[in-house]
Motif scaffolding. Sequence first.
Motif, short mmCIF file in Angstrom:
data_model
loop_
_atom_site.label_atom_id
_atom_site.label_comp_id
_atom_site.label_asym_id
_atom_site.label_seq_id
_atom_site.Cartn_x
_atom_site.Cartn_y
_atom_site.Cartn_z
N ALA A 152 57.15 101.60 -23.88
CA ALA A 152 57.60 101.22 -25.22
C ALA A 152 59.07 101.54 -25.45
O ALA A 152 59.72 100.89 -26.27
N HIS A 153 59.60 102.53 -24.75
CA HIS A 153 60.94 103.04 -25.08
C HIS A 153 62.00 102.76 -24.02
O HIS A 153 63.17 103.04 -24.26
N LEU A 154 61.61 102.21 -22.88
CA LEU A 154 62.59 101.76 -21.90
C LEU A 154 62.68 100.25 -21.95
O LEU A 154 61.71 99.54 -21.63
N ILE A 155 63.82 99.74 -22.37
CA ILE A 155 64.05 98.30 -22.40
C ILE A 155 64.65 97.89 -21.07
O ILE A 155 65.72 98.37 -20.69
N SER A 156 63.98 97.02 -20.35
CA SER A 156 64.46 96.53 -19.05
C SER A 156 64.91 95.09 -19.22
O SER A 156 64.09 94.17 -19.24
N LEU A 157 66.21 94.91 -19.36
CA LEU A 157 66.75 93.57 -19.63
C LEU A 157 66.45 92.62 -18.48
O LEU A 157 66.66 92.94 -17.31
N LYS A 158 65.96 91.46 -18.81
CA LYS A 158 65.62 90.46 -17.80
C LYS A 158 66.86 89.71 -17.32
O LYS A 158 67.77 89.42 -18.10
N SER A 159 66.86 89.40 -16.04
CA SER A 159 67.89 88.54 -15.46
C SER A 159 67.49 87.08 -15.66
O SER A 159 66.31 86.74 -15.58
N ARG A 160 68.47 86.23 -15.88
CA ARG A 160 68.17 84.81 -16.07
C ARG A 160 67.77 84.13 -14.75
O ARG A 160 67.00 83.17 -14.76
N ASP A 161 68.30 84.65 -13.63
CA ASP A 161 68.10 83.96 -12.36
C ASP A 161 67.63 84.86 -11.22
O ASP A 161 67.50 84.41 -10.09
N GLY A 162 67.39 86.15 -11.50
CA GLY A 162 66.98 87.07 -10.46
C GLY A 162 68.12 87.61 -9.61
O GLY A 162 67.89 88.44 -8.74
N ARG A 163 69.34 87.16 -9.88
CA ARG A 163 70.51 87.62 -9.13
C ARG A 163 71.47 88.43 -9.98
O ARG A 163 71.97 89.46 -9.56
N PHE A 164 71.74 87.91 -11.18
CA PHE A 164 72.82 88.46 -11.99
C PHE A 164 72.31 88.89 -13.36
O PHE A 164 71.24 88.48 -13.81
N ILE A 165 73.13 89.74 -14.01
CA ILE A 165 72.91 90.14 -15.39
C ILE A 165 74.06 89.58 -16.22
O ILE A 165 75.23 89.76 -15.87
N GLU A 166 73.72 88.91 -17.29
CA GLU A 166 74.75 88.36 -18.17
C GLU A 166 75.12 89.41 -19.22
O GLU A 166 74.23 89.94 -19.91
N GLU A 167 76.40 89.69 -19.35
CA GLU A 167 76.85 90.68 -20.33
C GLU A 167 76.45 90.28 -21.75
O GLU A 167 76.11 91.15 -22.56
N ASP A 168 76.46 88.98 -22.05
CA ASP A 168 76.05 88.54 -23.40
C ASP A 168 74.61 88.96 -23.70
O ASP A 168 74.30 89.38 -24.81
N ASP A 169 73.74 88.85 -22.70
CA ASP A 169 72.34 89.24 -22.90
C ASP A 169 72.23 90.74 -23.11
O ASP A 169 71.43 91.20 -23.95
N MET A 170 73.00 91.50 -22.35
CA MET A 170 72.96 92.95 -22.49
C MET A 170 73.44 93.37 -23.88
O MET A 170 72.84 94.24 -24.53
N ILE A 171 74.51 92.76 -24.33
CA ILE A 171 75.05 93.10 -25.65
C ILE A 171 74.06 92.74 -26.75
O ILE A 171 73.86 93.50 -27.70
N GLU A 172 73.42 91.60 -26.61
CA GLU A 172 72.41 91.19 -27.60
C GLU A 172 71.26 92.20 -27.67
O GLU A 172 70.66 92.41 -28.73
N ALA A 173 70.97 92.84 -26.53
CA ALA A 173 69.87 93.81 -26.49
C ALA A 173 70.26 95.17 -27.05
O ALA A 173 69.40 96.05 -27.18
N MET A 174 71.53 95.37 -27.39
CA MET A 174 71.99 96.65 -27.94
C MET A 174 71.68 96.70 -29.43
O MET A 174 72.56 96.60 -30.29
N THR A 175 70.43 96.88 -29.75
CA THR A 175 69.99 96.91 -31.14
C THR A 175 70.10 98.31 -31.73
O THR A 175 70.43 99.27 -31.03
N ASP A 176 69.77 98.42 -33.01
CA ASP A 176 69.85 99.73 -33.65
C ASP A 176 68.69 100.64 -33.26
O ASP A 176 68.57 101.76 -33.77
N GLU A 177 67.84 100.19 -32.33
CA GLU A 177 66.79 101.06 -31.79
C GLU A 177 67.25 101.76 -30.51
O GLU A 177 66.56 102.65 -30.00
N VAL A 178 68.42 101.37 -29.98
CA VAL A 178 68.88 101.88 -28.70
C VAL A 178 69.76 103.11 -28.90
O VAL A 178 70.73 103.09 -29.66
#
Length: 428
Positions: A152-178
């Motif tokens: 419940a408390h570890l957010i594991s950001l998903k990759s769009r393609d299995g190769r890379f992480i998009e910074e935009d996705d990571m930033i979007e996941a930086m919610t006020d719960e983090v």
Amino acid sequence: MHIEDFSPTQGFARMLDKEDALSRFRDEFYIKPDSIYMDGNSLGLLSKRAERTLLDTIEDWKDYGIDGWTKGKQPWFFLSEKLGKMIAPLIGAAPDEVIASGSTTTNLHQLVATFYKPTGSRTKILADELNFPSDIYALKSQLQVHGLDPDAHLISLKSRDGRFIEEDDMIEAMTDEVALVILPTVLYRSGQVLDMKRLTLEAHKRNILIGFDACHSIGAIPHSFSEWDVDFAYWCNYKYLNGGPGAVGGLYVNRKHFGASPGLAGWFGSNKEKQFDLEHTFTPAETAAAYQIGTPHVLSLAPLIGSLEMFAEAGIENIRQKSLHLTQYLMKLIEHELANMNFIIGNPREDSRRSGHVSLEHDEAARICKALKENGVVPDFRAPNIIRLAPVALYNTFEEVWKVVQVLKIIMSEKQYEKFANERDIVA
């Protein structure tokens, strides 16, 4: 001669080697005859200087015994601080923000125990699904120590393609719960360099602390941790820094956090003036040295002294430039020589997003790696289908890169890989 003038000939590779300003460092390393080592992103080769400083330390032990802590060529009591000072230019930090200590995972435990402060609804740790497993094990463990459910408390950001992480996705996941973000500087499979500066800025805009695992970047690319205001970082020293198997790791703590009580206190984190008072009240060092735990592993620190001398002489910017040229050249050769052999280059093409290795994908990757070893080439396999090839700036040559691709071409043309099982060895 430039990489842009590419020619697939051996002569072109030799011309590039003649113009290589770092070529002299190759003679500093023990390189096995009739072998091409392309696994420096897993374990760097032994240098003659690292061997010398290790033997010097053994001599100090022989000559001084317990007095080796304060006497000899490299007194042990301040050795972790000395090495921190030598590492600092590689990560863009002040000397007192860096300490050579622990291992990657123990340092991560220390830093999370120190800086993860779940409060109210801000309880989650944000990581990514492509990170090295040991980091994830540590994060889940730390959540459990706090009585929190990792699912419940570890957010594991998903990759769009299995190769890379998009910074935009990571930033979007930086919610006020983090409460905390933990990311690699470089993704260990694909070699993607994350935009650390941008991610740090965006985390801090949201009042989130952020730390980086620099295992796959330190010694291969420059960093500016202090300038970027990164909160903390940690790494191993046995890959590009050639510190030897199981070498002592390192950590960085931004000076703005000096004074934060170590989550895992130990006596070598003490103020050096107070340490041997042997009081039961802990008086921590006023620098990153406070986040040490146990007595330094002196014999595992010693090779780093010699290795880091070479990095100071070569310069991390020069190392990065040659590394980029080596990987550019390798990719061009792959595209020219291995066309229609079902290889996919799975790392970023842009210099700013590519680290020190080429990630070559193939369905028969495990078998191909075994065939490469049989032919005198040492690669690295990462499940399920990745051949990592790391031409290291201090000891690999452009001609070696050319030869590796020729070996791959023969292996594929003759189907040499078919005699091997398509599964990893115990140590991949």
